[in-house]
Structure formats: C-alpha cells, structure tokens
Design a protein around this motif. Structure first.
Motif, PDB file in Angstrom:
ATOM      1  N   ASN A   7      -6.263  28.710  27.117  1.00 43.39           N
ATOM      2  CA  ASN A   7      -5.265  28.352  28.121  1.00 43.39           C
ATOM      3  C   ASN A   7      -5.854  27.165  28.882  1.00 43.39           C
ATOM      4  O   ASN A   7      -6.439  27.316  29.951  1.00 43.39           O
ATOM      5  CB  ASN A   7      -5.042  29.545  29.052  1.00 43.39           C
ATOM      6  CG  ASN A   7      -3.723  29.454  29.768  1.00 43.39           C
ATOM      7  OD1 ASN A   7      -3.335  28.378  30.187  1.00 43.39           O
ATOM      8  ND2 ASN A   7      -3.039  30.572  29.904  1.00 43.39           N
ATOM      9  N   ARG A  11      -1.616  20.402  33.242  1.00 41.45           N
ATOM     10  CA  ARG A  11      -0.221  20.810  33.184  1.00 41.45           C
ATOM     11  C   ARG A  11       0.526  19.937  32.186  1.00 41.45           C
ATOM     12  O   ARG A  11       1.294  19.052  32.556  1.00 41.45           O
ATOM     13  CB  ARG A  11       0.427  20.671  34.568  1.00 41.45           C
ATOM     14  CG  ARG A  11      -0.129  21.642  35.598  1.00 41.45           C
ATOM     15  CD  ARG A  11       0.582  22.984  35.513  1.00 41.45           C
ATOM     16  NE  ARG A  11       0.089  23.923  36.500  1.00 41.45           N
ATOM     17  CZ  ARG A  11      -0.935  24.724  36.311  1.00 41.45           C
ATOM     18  NH1 ARG A  11      -1.606  24.691  35.181  1.00 41.45           N
ATOM     19  NH2 ARG A  11      -1.305  25.583  37.236  1.00 41.45           N
ATOM     20  N   ARG A  66      -0.348  25.923  26.221  1.00 45.37           N
ATOM     21  CA  ARG A  66       0.526  25.332  27.234  1.00 45.37           C
ATOM     22  C   ARG A  66       1.355  24.153  26.711  1.00 45.37           C
ATOM     23  O   ARG A  66       2.128  23.564  27.449  1.00 45.37           O
ATOM     24  CB  ARG A  66      -0.289  24.903  28.457  1.00 45.37           C
ATOM     25  CG  ARG A  66      -0.703  26.090  29.296  1.00 45.37           C
ATOM     26  CD  ARG A  66      -1.184  25.673  30.665  1.00 45.37           C
ATOM     27  NE  ARG A  66      -1.626  26.820  31.430  1.00 45.37           N
ATOM     28  CZ  ARG A  66      -2.213  26.721  32.616  1.00 45.37           C
ATOM     29  NH1 ARG A  66      -2.418  25.549  33.156  1.00 45.37           N
ATOM     30  NH2 ARG A  66      -2.585  27.798  33.258  1.00 45.37           N
ATOM     31  N   GLU A  72       4.071  29.502  30.087  1.00 44.94           N
ATOM     32  CA  GLU A  72       4.059  29.770  31.527  1.00 44.94           C
ATOM     33  C   GLU A  72       5.271  30.578  31.974  1.00 44.94           C
ATOM     34  O   GLU A  72       5.253  31.171  33.047  1.00 44.94           O
ATOM     35  CB  GLU A  72       3.922  28.467  32.308  1.00 44.94           C
ATOM     36  CG  GLU A  72       2.544  27.827  32.109  1.00 44.94           C
ATOM     37  CD  GLU A  72       2.351  26.545  32.884  1.00 44.94           C
ATOM     38  OE1 GLU A  72       2.156  26.642  34.106  1.00 44.94           O
ATOM     39  OE2 GLU A  72       2.398  25.461  32.286  1.00 44.94           O
ATOM     40  N   ARG A  99      -2.422  34.803  36.467  1.00 44.62           N
ATOM     41  CA  ARG A  99      -1.135  34.272  36.018  1.00 44.62           C
ATOM     42  C   ARG A  99      -0.531  35.215  34.978  1.00 44.62           C
ATOM     43  O   ARG A  99      -1.195  35.598  34.020  1.00 44.62           O
ATOM     44  CB  ARG A  99      -1.325  32.893  35.360  1.00 44.62           C
ATOM     45  CG  ARG A  99      -2.037  31.894  36.259  1.00 44.62           C
ATOM     46  CD  ARG A  99      -1.059  31.218  37.188  1.00 44.62           C
ATOM     47  NE  ARG A  99      -1.716  30.227  38.013  1.00 44.62           N
ATOM     48  CZ  ARG A  99      -1.661  30.231  39.340  1.00 44.62           C
ATOM     49  NH1 ARG A  99      -1.034  31.180  39.984  1.00 44.62           N
ATOM     50  NH2 ARG A  99      -2.243  29.272  40.047  1.00 44.62           N
ATOM     51  N   HIS A 101       1.201  34.956  32.228  1.00 38.86           N
ATOM     52  CA  HIS A 101       1.665  34.063  31.179  1.00 38.86           C
ATOM     53  C   HIS A 101       1.738  34.806  29.843  1.00 38.86           C
ATOM     54  O   HIS A 101       1.223  35.920  29.712  1.00 38.86           O
ATOM     55  CB  HIS A 101       0.738  32.855  31.064  1.00 38.86           C
ATOM     56  CG  HIS A 101       0.847  31.908  32.222  1.00 38.86           C
ATOM     57  ND1 HIS A 101      -0.040  30.880  32.445  1.00 38.86           N
ATOM     58  CD2 HIS A 101       1.750  31.836  33.239  1.00 38.86           C
ATOM     59  CE1 HIS A 101       0.309  30.219  33.540  1.00 38.86           C
ATOM     60  NE2 HIS A 101       1.386  30.787  34.039  1.00 38.86           N
TER      61      HIS A 101
END
Length: 315
Positions: A7, A11, A66, A72, A99, A101
C-alpha cells in the motif's frame, strides 16, 4: 508461495509511474536472497497466471494497489479479486492499519486465515501495552504548536483548537496530571535556517516573530520531569529540527530519551517527524520502540479501534 502487495505512499490518481513499486524489486530480492518477480498490476488475468507459475518459496510482488480507486473505497469486488490470489493473508503494514481499505480490511473478509505479521504484533504489544498498562510514572511528549491563548506573534496557531487546548489544561488539572508547557522559546524573525533568533518567555512573542524551538529553561524543566518516569511516548518534535539553528530542543529531548532507555525506561517514538528527528540525531537504535505508523499510532493511542487490525483473526 509468497505474494506481496504494497500500500505505497502517495496519492496516485490511477496508474502513476512515479508511484510504481518496480524500484523495490532489486532491494527486496537482495533482502530475501531470491529473485523476486513483479506483476504489472495487482489483479487480473496476467496476475493470476504469474501466481499460478510461482514455485514453492517463490515471491511475486504485486503493483501498487492504490492504482485502483476501488482500494481506498474498500470496494468488496476489488477485495475479492485480491483475496482470490492467495490462501493466507498476513498484514504487516501497521502504518496503514487505521485505514479501512480493500487491501487492509476488505480482503480479510474473503481470505481466512487473516493474521498479523511480526511487525504488526510488535507495534500492538508496545502501543496497546503503553496505553492499557504502562509502567508508571508515564509521560507523553506532544510536539507542535500547542497554544494557551497567549500572544504568539507570527507563530502557526490553529485558532479553532484554542478551546480544546484550554479544556485539556482544565482536564489535566482535575485529574491531577502534571501538564508542562514551554516557559521559554527560541523565536525567529522569519521561517528560514538563517533567521535572526533570540530566547524570550513563552508568553512574550512579539509581532513579526515566531517560535521555532523550546528554550533552555524548558529543555531543563522537561528533562528533569522525564528523569522520574518509567514509560515515555513521544509524538512531535520540539521545534523546527530540520533547521540546525532550531534543533537544540528536539535533540536534547532525543538525547534524554536515549539516556533513559539505557536505564530501563520504555521509550516509544510514535509518528513521522519524531522518528525522523531521532534518526537525524543517530539515536534510533537506542529507543525501546520506533513506531512505523504516524496516523496509526496516534489513533491507537487515542483509543480508537484500527480497522486493519480488527479484521484479523488473532488481533
């Protein structure tokens, strides 16, 4: 067969070459002592084919999860596709455990057993232990701009947090917790490594000046207070330690914690900037525990449940 996914930080908006995990392959191969194969994606036919071809003990690194927006969003279909590649799920990424995710929480619903890795276990042992059953006296060092409503010149102040700061001070008084705030600060006339600087009382920062470090009296008071402790958690530097001129406070606290560690005090460094500060001072190996998760360690210390941990069978 081992299938790694990462991960990765950053972003990415869709597939972004600079966030590719390809640069990890040589180092991972070196650390594991085998040739690591890399997929161009983390799901799909090509990945399934590579997984099927991996020999016993082989390792396949999947591309950055990602790159898919479903990661996400914790999309169940995406999580199912990730889960279908494996027989066992081991989450050793404490830094993303706060998170929910697809690769941290979602996948654990479709892949059993789902367990914690050794690093995750160590983080939880230290951080949960520090909160639920610390050796006392217990101290928390919280760095950053923590105002008391006094004149702070041009310093960075979160105005909307003033009431919170005041209520925390009152709460500490009621509970008999000793709350130490800086008594003096090193101020600068600009945010720069070569700024003019001087030491002033914390309540007397003039307009046009900003506090960039704690002063010598504060260093002395904080150090003396830490001398009587048995457990210390440090999150957030004392000043702008990246500028040598304003690193004295942070370095003094790092040295004090290193010294106390040697005397059997449990010292836990939680959060990115504090970790960077002790590494810069060359003292990281002297601390009891360096946390790999900034947000994750903070949320755990606040008492919040971590979705990526709750999803695991043996957490």
């Amino acid at each position: 067969m081992n299938c790694f996914h990462e991960n990765a930080k950053g972003r990415p908006k869709g597939v972004t070459p600079k966030y590719s995990l390809k640069p990890l392959v040589p180092r991972l191969s070196e650390l594991l002592g085998i040739e690591v194969k890399m997929a161009n994606d983390c799901i799909g036919e090509e990945v399934e084919k590579l997984v099927a071809e991996i020999p016993g003990g082989g390792v396949l690194l999947l591309e950055n999860v990602r790159f898919h927006k479903e990661e996400e969003k914790n999309d169940p279909e995406f999580a199912k596709k990730l889960a279908s590649l494996a027989e066992v799920y081991v989450n050793d990424a404490f830094g993303t455990a706060h998170r929910a995710h697809a690769s941290t929480e979602g996948v654990a619903k479709y892949l059993k057993p789902a367990v914690a890795g050794f690093l995750m276990q160590k983080e939880l042992d230290y951080l949960v232990g520090a909160v639920s059953n610390p050796k006392k006296p217990f101290a928390a060092i919280v760095g950053g701009s923590k105002p008391k409503g006094t004149q702070l010149g041009s310093s960075l102040v979160e105005e909307d947090k003033l009431d919170l700061a005041t209520s925390l001070i009152e709460k500490a008084t009621v509970k008999g917790v000793k709350l130490l705030l800086p008594t003096d600060v090193v101020v600068a006339d600009k945010f720069a490594p070569d700024a003019n600087s001087k030491v002033v009382p914390a309540s007397e920062i003039a307009d046009g000046w900003m506090g960039l470090d704690i002063g010598p009296d504060s260093i002395k008071t904080f150090s003396e207070a830490l001398d009587t402790t048995k457990t210390i958690i440090w999150n957030g530097p004392m000043g702008v330690f990246e500028f040598e001129k304003f690193a004295a406070g942070t370095e003094a606290i790092a040295l004090k914690l290193a010294e106390l560690s040697g005397k059997g005090v449990t010292t836990i460094i939680g959060g990115g900037d504090s970790v960077a500060a002790v590494e810069k001072a060359g003292l990281a190996d002297k601390m009891s525990h360096i946390s790999t998760g900034g947000g994750a360690s903070l949320e755990l210390l606040e008492g919040k449940p971590l979705p990526g941990v709750l999803a695991l069978d043996d957490a």
